[in-house]
Design a protein around this motif. Structure first.
Motif, PDB file in Angstrom:
ATOM      1  N   LEU A  20      -0.492  16.707 109.167  1.00  0.00           N
ATOM      2  CA  LEU A  20      -0.479  16.850 110.623  1.00  0.00           C
ATOM      3  C   LEU A  20       0.911  16.570 111.188  1.00  0.00           C
ATOM      4  O   LEU A  20       1.406  17.307 112.045  1.00  0.00           O
ATOM      5  CB  LEU A  20      -1.501  15.898 111.258  1.00  0.00           C
ATOM      6  N   PHE A  21       1.540  15.511 110.698  1.00  0.00           N
ATOM      7  CA  PHE A  21       2.880  15.143 111.164  1.00  0.00           C
ATOM      8  C   PHE A  21       3.891  16.252 110.847  1.00  0.00           C
ATOM      9  O   PHE A  21       4.651  16.678 111.710  1.00  0.00           O
ATOM     10  CB  PHE A  21       3.309  13.818 110.533  1.00  0.00           C
ATOM     11  N   LEU A  22       3.877  16.722 109.608  1.00  0.00           N
ATOM     12  CA  LEU A  22       4.838  17.746 109.185  1.00  0.00           C
ATOM     13  C   LEU A  22       4.574  19.082 109.879  1.00  0.00           C
ATOM     14  O   LEU A  22       5.498  19.774 110.275  1.00  0.00           O
ATOM     15  CB  LEU A  22       4.789  17.907 107.669  1.00  0.00           C
ATOM     16  N   GLY A  23       3.311  19.435 110.015  1.00  0.00           N
ATOM     17  CA  GLY A  23       2.952  20.672 110.701  1.00  0.00           C
ATOM     18  C   GLY A  23       3.382  20.655 112.157  1.00  0.00           C
ATOM     19  O   GLY A  23       3.895  21.640 112.684  1.00  0.00           O
ATOM     20  N   ALA A  24       3.198  19.516 112.817  1.00  0.00           N
ATOM     21  CA  ALA A  24       3.608  19.377 114.216  1.00  0.00           C
ATOM     22  C   ALA A  24       5.122  19.511 114.360  1.00  0.00           C
ATOM     23  O   ALA A  24       5.622  19.951 115.403  1.00  0.00           O
ATOM     24  CB  ALA A  24       3.141  18.030 114.776  1.00  0.00           C
ATOM     25  N   ALA A  25       5.856  19.159 113.311  1.00  0.00           N
ATOM     26  CA  ALA A  25       7.315  19.275 113.328  1.00  0.00           C
ATOM     27  C   ALA A  25       7.778  20.689 112.962  1.00  0.00           C
ATOM     28  O   ALA A  25       8.981  20.960 112.917  1.00  0.00           O
ATOM     29  CB  ALA A  25       7.927  18.257 112.358  1.00  0.00           C
ATOM     30  N   ARG A  95      13.840   6.924  90.176  1.00  0.00           N
ATOM     31  CA  ARG A  95      15.185   7.530  90.126  1.00  0.00           C
ATOM     32  C   ARG A  95      15.391   8.199  88.761  1.00  0.00           C
ATOM     33  O   ARG A  95      15.868   9.330  88.673  1.00  0.00           O
ATOM     34  CB  ARG A  95      16.241   6.447  90.377  1.00  0.00           C
ATOM     35  N   GLN A  96      15.012   7.487  87.691  1.00  0.00           N
ATOM     36  CA  GLN A  96      15.163   8.034  86.329  1.00  0.00           C
ATOM     37  C   GLN A  96      14.290   9.267  86.122  1.00  0.00           C
ATOM     38  O   GLN A  96      14.638  10.143  85.333  1.00  0.00           O
ATOM     39  CB  GLN A  96      14.838   6.966  85.293  1.00  0.00           C
ATOM     40  N   ALA A  97      13.159   9.332  86.820  1.00  0.00           N
ATOM     41  CA  ALA A  97      12.253  10.475  86.674  1.00  0.00           C
ATOM     42  C   ALA A  97      12.735  11.698  87.437  1.00  0.00           C
ATOM     43  O   ALA A  97      12.209  12.793  87.250  1.00  0.00           O
ATOM     44  CB  ALA A  97      10.852  10.083  87.158  1.00  0.00           C
ATOM     45  N   GLY A  98      13.733  11.523  88.317  1.00  0.00           N
ATOM     46  CA  GLY A  98      14.282  12.671  89.022  1.00  0.00           C
ATOM     47  C   GLY A  98      14.070  12.681  90.524  1.00  0.00           C
ATOM     48  O   GLY A  98      14.390  13.669  91.186  1.00  0.00           O
ATOM     49  N   PHE A  99      13.509  11.594  91.073  1.00  0.00           N
ATOM     50  CA  PHE A  99      13.343  11.536  92.525  1.00  0.00           C
ATOM     51  C   PHE A  99      14.697  11.405  93.212  1.00  0.00           C
ATOM     52  O   PHE A  99      15.590  10.716  92.729  1.00  0.00           O
ATOM     53  CB  PHE A  99      12.462  10.347  92.929  1.00  0.00           C
ATOM     54  N   ASP A 100      14.811  12.052  94.371  1.00  0.00           N
ATOM     55  CA  ASP A 100      16.020  11.970  95.184  1.00  0.00           C
ATOM     56  C   ASP A 100      15.936  10.838  96.202  1.00  0.00           C
ATOM     57  O   ASP A 100      16.948  10.254  96.575  1.00  0.00           O
ATOM     58  CB  ASP A 100      16.239  13.295  95.934  1.00  0.00           C
ATOM     59  N   HIS A 101      14.709  10.562  96.670  1.00  0.00           N
ATOM     60  CA  HIS A 101      14.496   9.552  97.706  1.00  0.00           C
ATOM     61  C   HIS A 101      13.217   8.784  97.406  1.00  0.00           C
ATOM     62  O   HIS A 101      12.329   9.285  96.721  1.00  0.00           O
ATOM     63  CB  HIS A 101      14.397  10.200  99.094  1.00  0.00           C
ATOM     64  N   TYR A 102      13.134   7.572  97.978  1.00  0.00           N
ATOM     65  CA  TYR A 102      11.997   6.688  97.715  1.00  0.00           C
ATOM     66  C   TYR A 102      11.560   6.061  99.028  1.00  0.00           C
ATOM     67  O   TYR A 102      12.366   5.427  99.707  1.00  0.00           O
ATOM     68  CB  TYR A 102      12.436   5.592  96.737  1.00  0.00           C
ATOM     69  N   MET A 103      10.292   6.251  99.390  1.00  0.00           N
ATOM     70  CA  MET A 103       9.747   5.672 100.617  1.00  0.00           C
ATOM     71  C   MET A 103       8.480   4.906 100.283  1.00  0.00           C
ATOM     72  O   MET A 103       7.641   5.397  99.527  1.00  0.00           O
ATOM     73  CB  MET A 103       9.436   6.765 101.631  1.00  0.00           C
ATOM     74  N   ASN A 108       7.670   5.708 106.975  1.00  0.00           N
ATOM     75  CA  ASN A 108       8.310   5.621 108.284  1.00  0.00           C
ATOM     76  C   ASN A 108       8.608   7.048 108.736  1.00  0.00           C
ATOM     77  O   ASN A 108       9.453   7.731 108.149  1.00  0.00           O
ATOM     78  CB  ASN A 108       9.592   4.786 108.170  1.00  0.00           C
ATOM     79  N   THR A 109       7.913   7.515 109.785  1.00  0.00           N
ATOM     80  CA  THR A 109       8.031   8.909 110.192  1.00  0.00           C
ATOM     81  C   THR A 109       9.407   9.240 110.778  1.00  0.00           C
ATOM     82  O   THR A 109       9.868  10.372 110.657  1.00  0.00           O
ATOM     83  CB  THR A 109       6.921   9.292 111.190  1.00  0.00           C
ATOM     84  N   VAL A 110      10.062   8.255 111.385  1.00  0.00           N
ATOM     85  CA  VAL A 110      11.417   8.492 111.895  1.00  0.00           C
ATOM     86  C   VAL A 110      12.370   8.724 110.727  1.00  0.00           C
ATOM     87  O   VAL A 110      13.167   9.663 110.726  1.00  0.00           O
ATOM     88  CB  VAL A 110      11.897   7.313 112.778  1.00  0.00           C
ATOM     89  N   GLU A 111      12.258   7.877 109.710  1.00  0.00           N
ATOM     90  CA  GLU A 111      13.085   8.017 108.507  1.00  0.00           C
ATOM     91  C   GLU A 111      12.806   9.358 107.823  1.00  0.00           C
ATOM     92  O   GLU A 111      13.731  10.060 107.404  1.00  0.00           O
ATOM     93  CB  GLU A 111      12.789   6.846 107.566  1.00  0.00           C
TER      94      GLU A 111
END
Length: 126
Positions: A20-25, A95-103, A108-111
């Motif tokens: 819902l959040f992503l679709g609204a954006a 990080r070792q598995a290939g992720f670019d970011h970690y939340m 946090n929807t602003v982040e």
């Protein structure tokens, strides 16, 4: 800029809230509730961003990230861990598995919005 975003979470409420959040954006969103389904969806959807839970029932998100990195459709995708695990060793493993970011959940929807805006801006320049 709208992005193709794959949300992978076995928690239906968490997945639908993100949807819902992503679709609204304005983003185009596909949801998968398991790693196996995520791999199949990724082959067809070619997501630019994958938001992956780590604690999935069929394989953990780190293994899913490794497999997504090997698919031609998702080699260059931005992989974001969205997980309840917040320890440093969990972050290092991601990080070792290939992720670019970690939340850490709740995300946090602003982040997340800022992160996606940066990815969209880079995609438009490419």
């Amino acid at each position: 800029g709208a992005l193709r975003v794959l949300v992978v979470d076995d928690n239906l409420d968490a997945a639908h809230t993100l949807n819902l959040f992503l679709g609204a954006a304005g983003h185009e969103v596909e949801i998968a509730y398991s790693a196996t389904d995520a791999l199949e969806v990724a082959k067809v959807f070619s997501p630019q961003v994958c938001l992956l839970d780590i604690g999935l029932p069929d394989m953990d998100g780190n293994e899913l990230a490794r497999r997504l990195r090997r698919l031609p459709q998702t080699t260059a995708s931005t992989l974001v861990a969205a997980t309840g695990y917040g320890r440093q060793q969990d972050r290092d493993a991601a990080r070792q598995a290939g992720f670019d970011h970690y939340m850490v959940k709740p995300v946090n929807t602003v982040e997340l919005s800022d992160l996606l805006a940066g990815i969209a801006a880079r995609a438009e320049q490419a």
